[in-house]
Design an enzyme around this catalytic site. Structure first.
Site, PDB file in Angstrom:
ATOM      1  N   TYR A   1       0.725  -1.645   0.183  1.00 26.73           N
ATOM      2  CA  TYR A   1      -0.179  -0.123  -0.019  1.00 26.73           C
ATOM      3  C   TYR A   1       1.166   1.186   0.436  1.00 26.73           C
ATOM      4  O   TYR A   1       1.377   1.637   0.784  1.00 26.73           O
ATOM      5  CB  TYR A   1      -0.907   0.087   1.352  1.00 26.73           C
ATOM      6  CG  TYR A   1      -1.231  -1.486   0.952  1.00 26.73           C
ATOM      7  CD1 TYR A   1      -2.129  -1.558   0.323  1.00 26.73           C
ATOM      8  CD2 TYR A   1      -2.836  -0.860   2.422  1.00 26.73           C
ATOM      9  CE1 TYR A   1      -3.946  -3.055  -0.405  1.00 26.73           C
ATOM     10  CE2 TYR A   1      -3.734  -2.232   2.258  1.00 26.73           C
ATOM     11  CZ  TYR A   1      -4.150  -3.086   1.359  1.00 26.73           C
ATOM     12  OH  TYR A   1      -4.914  -4.258   1.647  1.00 26.73           O
TER      13      TYR A   1
ATOM     14  N   VAL B   1     -18.052   2.588  -6.727  1.00 29.72           N
ATOM     15  CA  VAL B   1     -18.416   2.799  -5.005  1.00 29.72           C
ATOM     16  C   VAL B   1     -20.286   2.041  -5.627  1.00 29.72           C
ATOM     17  O   VAL B   1     -20.399   3.382  -6.248  1.00 29.72           O
ATOM     18  CB  VAL B   1     -19.030   3.920  -4.388  1.00 29.72           C
ATOM     19  CG1 VAL B   1     -19.352   3.501  -2.920  1.00 29.72           C
ATOM     20  CG2 VAL B   1     -17.130   3.753  -3.623  1.00 29.72           C
TER      21      VAL B   1
END
Length: 305
Positions: free
Chosen positions: A52, A225
């Site tokens: 990450y 989303v």
């Protein structure tokens, strides 16, 4: 915030975790607000990975958490290793080096849970076993797990490991339901009947292995989303109606839908918005009826046989 036990480890954690992938984009003070809001809501479980931000998410986290009411023994840190740019690497040397890097970036003496990040087709399970034993005996890692692995891949590892694998992190949401679709379309000729993951849901329940649901608000492979997305009007209308009835946000209902499954799945949410996180955390106490759960499932475009 309700708690749950990860696998058969005896480790008690909140039934919702915070994924820190996007923390790399925050300045220290903003990251501290997210972490503090998370802990205030009872979410003291933080999921990381060495990949990450090429480690920056772990660095920002460790700098920011020092600005909060932090106590190492009051939080659970999970991180992952095994993904490299353009390849995967479950070699002993890489696992050991990755953990040392995460420990340094997170400014901690130990990782509560280490996951192997996705499968490595060149895995030599004997090397994984050696690395896990060294990490366990040195106190650097306390528990172990995997992500996105099917039952046979897990069984191969378990043949050599001395340690239990307590977690499998898998993509699962209202809009990513193949894990349950096949189980409801047994012996059918439709696409939903295809078993794509080796019945990993049933395997996990039979073997006391906790599933962690990543991207609980995403559709497709990180395409966006679905909550509040005009592409899914029927689903969002249903989420909003149930959210109003329960007195929570539609995002909280999306998480409550995952929590309602008796497999005791732990959603890992990735929002870096403190207010949205507070709203999501209320999902822990939402009780969806069987009828409400199936209504949401059908509203996402799924058909029952």
């Amino acid at each position: 915030m309700k708690t749950m036990t990860l696998g058969n480890s005896g480790l008690e954690v909140p039934n919702i975790g915070l994924g820190c992938m996007r923390m790399k984009d925050l300045i220290k003070n903003d990251a501290a607000k997210v972490i503090q809001s998370s802990m205030d809501a009872g979410i003291n479980f933080f999921d990381h990975a060495d990949i990450y931000g090429d480690g920056k998410s772990e660095e920002v986290f460790s700098e920011a958490i020092e600005l909060t009411s932090y106590s190492r023994d009051k939080i659970t840190l999970q991180t992952k290793c095994g993904i490299r740019k353009g390849s995967f690497d479950f070699s002993k040397d890489h696992i050991l080096a990755s953990v040392d890097g995460s420990l340094e970036r997170l400014k901690t003496d130990y990782i509560d849970i280490l996951l192997l990040h996705r499968p490595d087709t060149l895995v030599e399970p004997e090397e994984v076993a050696e690395a896990f034993t060294m990490l366990k005996e040195s106190g650097k890692v306390r528990q172990f797990g995997v992500s996105n692995q099917n039952p046979m891949q897990i069984e191969l590892l378990k043949k050599y490991l001395k340690q239990d694998l307590i977690v499998n992190q898998l993509q699962f949401s209202i809009m990513h339901t193949s894990m349950i679709d096949a189980g409801m379309n047994v012996n059918m000729g439709n696409d939903s009947a295809i078993v794509r993951d080796g019945s990993v849901l049933d395997y996990s329940r039979l073997n006391d292995m906790t599933i962690q649901a990543w991207s609980p608000f995403q559709y497709g492979m990180m395409e966006g989303v679905f909550v509040g997305n005009e592409k899914f009007p029927k689903l969002n209308t249903t989420l909003q109606e149930i959210a109003e009835k329960k007195g929570v946000t539609d995002s909280a209902i999306a998480v409550a839908w995952i929590l309602r499954h008796p497999a005791k799945i732990q959603p890992i949410v990735g929002t870096m918005n403190p207010e949205r996180l507070k709203g999501i955390a209320k999902a822990s106490d939402v009780e969806l009826s069987r009828e409400e759960w199936y209504e949401i499932y059908r509203a996402a475009g799924n058909e029952l046989p």
